[in-house]
Design a protein around this motif. Structure first.
Motif, PDB file in Angstrom:
ATOM      1  N   PHE A   1       7.548 -12.626  -6.987  1.00 26.46           N
ATOM      2  CA  PHE A   1       8.852 -10.903  -6.634  1.00 26.46           C
ATOM      3  C   PHE A   1       8.037 -10.073  -7.008  1.00 26.46           C
ATOM      4  O   PHE A   1       8.051  -9.001  -6.119  1.00 26.46           O
ATOM      5  CB  PHE A   1      10.346 -10.878  -6.741  1.00 26.46           C
ATOM      6  N   ILE A   2       7.693 -10.014  -8.660  1.00 29.31           N
ATOM      7  CA  ILE A   2       7.373  -8.888  -8.773  1.00 29.31           C
ATOM      8  C   ILE A   2       6.215  -8.267  -7.895  1.00 29.31           C
ATOM      9  O   ILE A   2       5.663  -7.092  -8.176  1.00 29.31           O
ATOM     10  CB  ILE A   2       8.018  -8.881 -10.521  1.00 29.31           C
ATOM     11  N   ALA A   3       5.360  -9.602  -8.620  1.00 31.78           N
ATOM     12  CA  ALA A   3       3.852  -9.693  -8.079  1.00 31.78           C
ATOM     13  C   ALA A   3       3.509  -8.916  -6.624  1.00 31.78           C
ATOM     14  O   ALA A   3       3.047  -8.035  -5.961  1.00 31.78           O
ATOM     15  CB  ALA A   3       3.336 -10.454  -8.396  1.00 31.78           C
ATOM     16  N   GLY A   4       4.684  -9.916  -5.230  1.00 31.40           N
ATOM     17  CA  GLY A   4       4.747  -8.940  -4.461  1.00 31.40           C
ATOM     18  C   GLY A   4       4.769  -7.744  -3.355  1.00 31.40           C
ATOM     19  O   GLY A   4       4.322  -7.310  -2.988  1.00 31.40           O
ATOM     20  N   ALA A   5       5.927  -7.840  -4.688  1.00 34.92           N
ATOM     21  CA  ALA A   5       6.547  -6.151  -4.615  1.00 34.92           C
ATOM     22  C   ALA A   5       5.327  -4.814  -4.772  1.00 34.92           C
ATOM     23  O   ALA A   5       5.340  -4.062  -4.312  1.00 34.92           O
ATOM     24  CB  ALA A   5       8.026  -6.087  -5.119  1.00 34.92           C
ATOM     25  N   THR A   6       5.069  -5.643  -6.280  1.00 32.77           N
ATOM     26  CA  THR A   6       4.005  -4.248  -6.476  1.00 32.77           C
ATOM     27  C   THR A   6       2.714  -4.069  -5.224  1.00 32.77           C
ATOM     28  O   THR A   6       2.825  -3.579  -4.691  1.00 32.77           O
ATOM     29  CB  THR A   6       3.204  -4.705  -7.673  1.00 32.77           C
ATOM     30  N   ALA A   7       2.547  -5.290  -5.329  1.00 30.22           N
ATOM     31  CA  ALA A   7       1.122  -5.430  -4.227  1.00 30.22           C
ATOM     32  C   ALA A   7       2.062  -4.758  -2.820  1.00 30.22           C
ATOM     33  O   ALA A   7       0.751  -4.161  -2.225  1.00 30.22           O
ATOM     34  CB  ALA A   7       0.691  -6.985  -4.019  1.00 30.22           C
ATOM     35  N   ALA A   8       2.988  -4.965  -2.059  1.00 34.88           N
ATOM     36  CA  ALA A   8       3.225  -4.656  -1.073  1.00 34.88           C
ATOM     37  C   ALA A   8       3.165  -2.996  -1.075  1.00 34.88           C
ATOM     38  O   ALA A   8       2.862  -2.773  -0.004  1.00 34.88           O
ATOM     39  CB  ALA A   8       4.664  -5.339  -0.647  1.00 34.88           C
ATOM     40  N   GLY A   9       4.031  -2.757  -2.315  1.00 36.29           N
ATOM     41  CA  GLY A   9       3.957  -0.977  -2.189  1.00 36.29           C
ATOM     42  C   GLY A   9       2.819  -0.623  -2.241  1.00 36.29           C
ATOM     43  O   GLY A   9       2.470   0.577  -2.056  1.00 36.29           O
ATOM     44  N   GLY A  10       1.835  -1.110  -3.220  1.00 36.46           N
ATOM     45  CA  GLY A  10       0.613   0.092  -3.075  1.00 36.46           C
ATOM     46  C   GLY A  10      -0.011  -0.453  -1.839  1.00 36.46           C
ATOM     47  O   GLY A  10      -0.415   0.602  -1.558  1.00 36.46           O
ATOM     48  N   LEU A  11      -0.512  -1.494  -1.012  1.00 37.52           N
ATOM     49  CA  LEU A  11      -0.333  -1.337   0.532  1.00 37.52           C
ATOM     50  C   LEU A  11       0.340  -0.345   1.069  1.00 37.52           C
ATOM     51  O   LEU A  11      -0.400   0.502   2.220  1.00 37.52           O
ATOM     52  CB  LEU A  11      -0.541  -2.598   0.338  1.00 37.52           C
ATOM     53  N   SER A  12       1.645  -0.393   0.795  1.00 40.55           N
ATOM     54  CA  SER A  12       2.359   0.816   1.913  1.00 40.55           C
ATOM     55  C   SER A  12       1.933   2.260   0.981  1.00 40.55           C
ATOM     56  O   SER A  12       2.166   2.933   2.632  1.00 40.55           O
ATOM     57  CB  SER A  12       4.281   0.161   1.652  1.00 40.55           C
ATOM     58  N   TYR A  13       1.789   2.063  -0.011  1.00 41.88           N
ATOM     59  CA  TYR A  13       1.343   4.239  -0.329  1.00 41.88           C
ATOM     60  C   TYR A  13       0.400   4.055   0.248  1.00 41.88           C
ATOM     61  O   TYR A  13      -0.115   5.140   0.763  1.00 41.88           O
ATOM     62  CB  TYR A  13       1.456   3.564  -1.856  1.00 41.88           C
ATOM     63  N   TRP A  14      -0.828   3.270   0.467  1.00 43.38           N
ATOM     64  CA  TRP A  14      -2.404   3.187   0.892  1.00 43.38           C
ATOM     65  C   TRP A  14      -2.343   3.662   2.363  1.00 43.38           C
ATOM     66  O   TRP A  14      -2.778   4.479   2.917  1.00 43.38           O
ATOM     67  CB  TRP A  14      -3.258   1.840   0.663  1.00 43.38           C
ATOM     68  N   VAL A  15      -1.976   2.273   2.858  1.00 45.21           N
ATOM     69  CA  VAL A  15      -1.447   3.203   4.513  1.00 45.21           C
ATOM     70  C   VAL A  15      -0.664   4.075   4.378  1.00 45.21           C
ATOM     71  O   VAL A  15      -0.729   5.064   5.447  1.00 45.21           O
ATOM     72  CB  VAL A  15      -0.486   1.840   5.278  1.00 45.21           C
ATOM     73  N   SER A  16       0.406   4.871   4.528  1.00 50.30           N
ATOM     74  CA  SER A  16       1.160   6.142   4.791  1.00 50.30           C
ATOM     75  C   SER A  16       0.303   7.278   3.797  1.00 50.30           C
ATOM     76  O   SER A  16       0.163   8.411   5.152  1.00 50.30           O
ATOM     77  CB  SER A  16       2.550   5.931   3.534  1.00 50.30           C
ATOM     78  N   GLN A  17      -0.665   6.586   3.013  1.00 51.61           N
ATOM     79  CA  GLN A  17      -1.066   8.025   2.591  1.00 51.61           C
ATOM     80  C   GLN A  17      -2.222   8.131   4.140  1.00 51.61           C
ATOM     81  O   GLN A  17      -3.292   9.534   4.267  1.00 51.61           O
ATOM     82  CB  GLN A  17      -1.554   8.090   1.250  1.00 51.61           C
ATOM     83  N   ARG A  18      -2.989   7.520   4.846  1.00 49.88           N
ATOM     84  CA  ARG A  18      -3.685   6.760   5.891  1.00 49.88           C
ATOM     85  C   ARG A  18      -3.369   7.762   7.138  1.00 49.88           C
ATOM     86  O   ARG A  18      -4.325   8.708   7.187  1.00 49.88           O
ATOM     87  CB  ARG A  18      -4.109   5.552   5.865  1.00 49.88           C
ATOM     88  N   ILE A  19      -2.392   7.170   7.389  1.00 51.64           N
ATOM     89  CA  ILE A  19      -1.458   8.012   8.346  1.00 51.64           C
ATOM     90  C   ILE A  19      -1.169   9.303   7.843  1.00 51.64           C
ATOM     91  O   ILE A  19      -1.599  10.575   8.884  1.00 51.64           O
ATOM     92  CB  ILE A  19      -0.228   7.507   8.870  1.00 51.64           C
ATOM     93  N   MET A  20      -0.523  10.170   6.842  1.00 53.68           N
ATOM     94  CA  MET A  20      -0.427  11.078   6.320  1.00 53.68           C
ATOM     95  C   MET A  20      -1.639  12.150   6.611  1.00 53.68           C
ATOM     96  O   MET A  20      -0.881  13.063   6.855  1.00 53.68           O
ATOM     97  CB  MET A  20       1.051  11.571   5.155  1.00 53.68           C
TER      98      MET A  20
END
Length: 363
Positions: free
Chosen positions: A74-93
């Motif tokens: 859960f920790i590893a998946g949430a960290t990776a998913a959070g980083g990916l989500s942040y990167w995607v959000s920045q690409r859109i923004m």
């Protein structure tokens, strides 16, 4: 409470979806995995394995191992998913923030900024549309400035003439005469025409022009226009003729607005045709009545043809000044035709003449 910006909301929405997914996986696994493990142990006992005294320890060991592995997963998946989500959000923004910065520059009068090409197809299409809008705004602003300059020139000339005559008359340096009053009247009418054109364009673009659609026969109107404009042509000038069937079908139109369009088109043809012919040609096609004004005059350059119906546009500013044009008559004509359910087009070759044609729906 301050509102969250779009980037933060995108990030949180992605993160919430990930947490819900992992949480659902964790809860379902926590509930079902021990039961399935116990069933597996029972199957082993049925095959001859003696596990009755060790079953409790095996189940507890499995639950502990599953909990520890699930926690770190859960920790590893949430960290990776959070980083990916942040990167995607920045690409859109990022392009949206850039677009906002460019609009602020537009508000400050800097209309030459453009959006670069983007990798995300939907945002790239948005950027292309944004750049197209920016180019249109820049063109409109440029023509607006040109129009103000042209109108200043147009207004200054009659005002200077009127002021000069009035000062001379007031000081008694020239005697009052019919010729003086005729000249003053001429300059006043010139000012009146400029003001009327601007008012008409403003109403047309705002949709405030009244349109009284009726079933009308346009042949009498066309005949009267030919007679009126023929009287203005010099003997060595162009020949004005009407090519129209003796019986025309009725059209759904406002006859006063049709006359206004025809006066604009014929006025331009007479102004820019020194020899040859000016022809009004009428024909029917499907459910449309076509009217064309064809001249053998100076023509219009191919680069100017896409813009002749745009407001504030004049293909030759110096020539339009000399002739008194304001560059908005064709914009008014296009809007009047559209308000009656029709469409107007132009074809032209420089030095060979022009053809302005429009259609109106049959009644």
């Amino acid at each position: 409470m301050p509102k969250l910006n779009l980037g933060t909301r995108l990030f949180l929405s992605h993160l919430l979806a990930i947490v819900v997914g992992i949480g659902s996986f964790f809860i379902i696994g926590k509930v079902s995995s021990p039961r399935l493990f116990v069933l597996h142990l029972q199957e082993l006992e049925g095959r001859g394995f003696y596990l009755r005294y060790a079953r409790t320890q095996l189940v507890q060991g499995f639950e502990n191992a599953w909990s520890r592995s699930s926690f770190w997963s859960f920790i590893a998946g949430a960290t990776a998913a959070g980083g990916l989500s942040y990167w995607v959000s920045q690409r859109i923004m990022q392009p949206l923030i850039q677009m906002e910065q460019i609009t602020q520059k537009f508000a400050a009068g800097k209309l030459d900024e453009r959006m670069p090409a983007l990798e995300i197809p939907e945002l790239h299409q948005l950027a292309v549309s944004f750049n197209r809008m920016a180019s249109s705004l820049e063109g409109v602003e440029q023509r607006r400035r040109e129009l103000i300059s042209d109108l200043t020139h147009e207004l200054r000339t009659p005002l200077t003439v009127i002021r000069g005559y009035l000062e001379e008359l007031a000081d008694g340096r020239i005697p009052a005469s019919p010729e003086i009053y005729q000249q003053l009247t001429k300059e006043t009418k010139r000012l009146e025409r400029l003001v009327n054109d601007l008012q008409e364009l403003s109403k047309a673009e705002a949709g405030y022009l009244p349109i009284n659609l009726q079933s009308v026969n346009l042949r009498p109107l066309l005949e009267s226009l030919v007679q009126r404009f023929a009287d203005q042509l010099l003997e060595e000038g162009p020949v004005l003729r009407l090519e129209c069937p003796s019986q025309l079908p009725l059209v759904e139109a406002d006859i006063d607005r049709v006359e206004q369009v025809m006066v604009n088109l014929l006025g331009n043809a007479v102004r820019y045709t020194s020899e040859g012919s000016i022809t009004i040609r009428v024909w029917t096609e499907a459910s449309k009545l076509w009217i064309a004004v064809i001249d053998t005059g100076q023509g219009i350059a191919s680069s100017d043809l896409p813009h002749v119906f745009e407001r504030f546009f004049r293909a030759d500013r110096s020539r339009a000044r000399h002739s008194g044009g304001t560059g908005i008559g064709l914009a008014i004509s296009r809007r009047l035709v559209e308000l009656q359910g029709g469409n107007i087009q132009v074809e032209s070759q420089l030095g060979k003449g022009s053809t302005f044609q429009f259609w109106l729906p049959l009644a």
